[in-house]
Design a protein around this motif. Structure first.
Motif, short mmCIF file in Angstrom:
data_model
loop_
_atom_site.label_atom_id
_atom_site.label_comp_id
_atom_site.label_asym_id
_atom_site.label_seq_id
_atom_site.Cartn_x
_atom_site.Cartn_y
_atom_site.Cartn_z
N SER A 47 -9.16 -22.87 18.27
CA SER A 47 -9.77 -22.60 19.33
C SER A 47 -10.41 -22.55 19.85
N TYR A 48 -11.03 -22.51 21.79
CA TYR A 48 -12.65 -22.28 22.08
C TYR A 48 -12.61 -21.07 21.38
N ARG A 78 -16.11 -20.83 30.52
CA ARG A 78 -16.05 -20.62 29.24
C ARG A 78 -18.01 -20.76 29.48
N THR A 106 -14.99 -32.38 17.44
CA THR A 106 -15.09 -30.87 17.49
C THR A 106 -14.88 -30.69 16.13
N LYS A 137 -17.41 -29.99 22.05
CA LYS A 137 -16.06 -29.02 22.89
C LYS A 137 -16.55 -28.95 24.51
N PRO A 140 -13.95 -26.73 27.43
CA PRO A 140 -12.91 -26.03 27.07
C PRO A 140 -11.61 -25.43 27.60
N SER A 143 -9.06 -28.10 26.89
CA SER A 143 -9.09 -27.79 24.98
C SER A 143 -7.89 -26.59 25.44
N GLU A 144 -8.27 -25.98 25.66
CA GLU A 144 -7.38 -24.58 25.62
C GLU A 144 -5.77 -24.75 26.21
#
Length: 341
Positions: A47-48, A78, A106, A137, A140, A143-144
């Motif tokens: 995860s981030y 972020r 990543t 990433k 982010p 990605s979340e």
């Protein structure tokens, strides 16, 4: 210089688990994208917050080899991180996960940074000639949510999915200054490129599943700038970089590599940083990231990253015949449901 690639292929790191929720994947023409047919598992992915923790741990344990700085913030606030390692005059920039649902570059970048942070005679020799810059990433927020776009539901205009966000990898056009860029994630990459002037840029993505002319599933597709504004010298260097990646992955036998059928927008990173004069390469990993194939695809990306650094340090990348890149096989037919095979 002793050959390091066999070491690259066997190094592995523990990957943290995450309970990140998934969103319906976005499918748009010309890819790269995650296919609806894929069995997507996020159990092995950072995860981030886990990525930030891993980066800070790498920095601490590297005894000063790896340094971090924040180079911007995502649309949701972020921090975007740049990792730097090496002291050499040739700057190389790796960027990953501009599309939030394309994560394995990543994972490879984190493994590479940890390996480089550990040092060793062979790597230290390479890093005396190269400074590696990594922005992992880039997207982010996306990605979340495991979505292609960034999170900007109020976006409008070009390359915007209303109610969702922008396609980050369409907003690197050199004609758009970072301060005027409506996509903060792309603007951060632009600022790094302007500040450090990397000689080479590699951008890691995923595509769907495709078949070669021989019937094998394509694991990796690569391509160089094809916009007419990219200078011939940058295109030639980009082709040389592609050949190093192609030769390495095909030699070790765990990858099937093809040309990616790239499109022309100036804002695509591959074209944009080529237009700026850098060698610029797109690396597309197969989109299937189920548990059975994720490790192999991470290893593929990792090997391409390490091989290119070694070739740059040795100077062998510059001895490649750029015209030979045209012999890299074209990507074949789309496979509708690779999980049935």
């Amino acid at each position: 210089m002793r050959r390091l690639i066999p070491v690259l292929l066997v190094v592995s790191l523990a990957v943290a688990t995450t309970a990140t929720a998934t969103a319906d994947p976005q499918t748009v023409p010309n890819g790269p994208w995650v296919q609806d047919s894929q069995q997507v598992s996020l159990e092995r992915l950072h995860s981030y917050d886990e990525m930030v923790k891993a980066l800070r741990q790498i920095e601490r344990q590297s005894n000063g080899r790896v340094s971090l700085e924040t180079v911007g913030r995502s649309n949701e606030g972020r921090d975007l991180y740049l990792a730097k390692v090496g002291t050499g005059p040739t700057r190389v920039l790796y960027i990953t996960q501009q599309h939030g649902n394309e994560p394995l570059g990543t994972e490879a970048a984190l493994q590479l940074l940890q390996r480089l942070g550990n040092g060793g005679a062979g790597w230290d020799a390479i890093l005396s000639k190269i400074t590696l810059l990594v922005i992992p990433k880039v997207n982010p927020d996306g990605s979340e949510r495991f979505q292609r776009e960034n999170h900007d539901p109020d976006c409008s205009g070009a390359f915007c999915t209303p109610g969702v966000g922008f396609d980050v990898n369409r907003w690197h056009d050199p004609a758009v200054a970072p301060e005027a860029n409506p996509v903060p994630e792309a603007a951060a990459v632009q600022r790094v490129a302007i500040r450090y002037q990397p000689k080479m840029v590699v951008d890691y993505h995923h595509q769907g599943s495709y078949r070669s002319a021989d019937g094998d599933l394509i694991t990796t597709s690569i391509f160089w700038p094809n916009h007419p504004d990219a200078p011939a010298s940058a295109v030639a260097l980009s082709r040389q970089m592609c050949l190093v990646i192609f030769d390495t992955l095909m030699h070790y036998g765990f990858a099937e590599v093809s040309q990616y059928p790239g499109t022309l927008p100036r804002g695509i990173a591959r074209n944009s940083y080529g237009i700026r004069g850098a060698g610029s390469v797109l690396v597309e990993l197969r989109g299937d990231i189920g548990q059975k194939s994720a490790g192999m695809l991470v290893r593929t990306a990792y090997a391409s990253m390490g091989a290119l650094l070694e070739s740059i340090a040795e100077g062998t990348v510059f001895t490649q015949d750029p015209a030979r890149a045209d012999t890299i096989p074209l990507r074949g037919d789309f496979v509708e449901n690779p999980h049935d095979e």
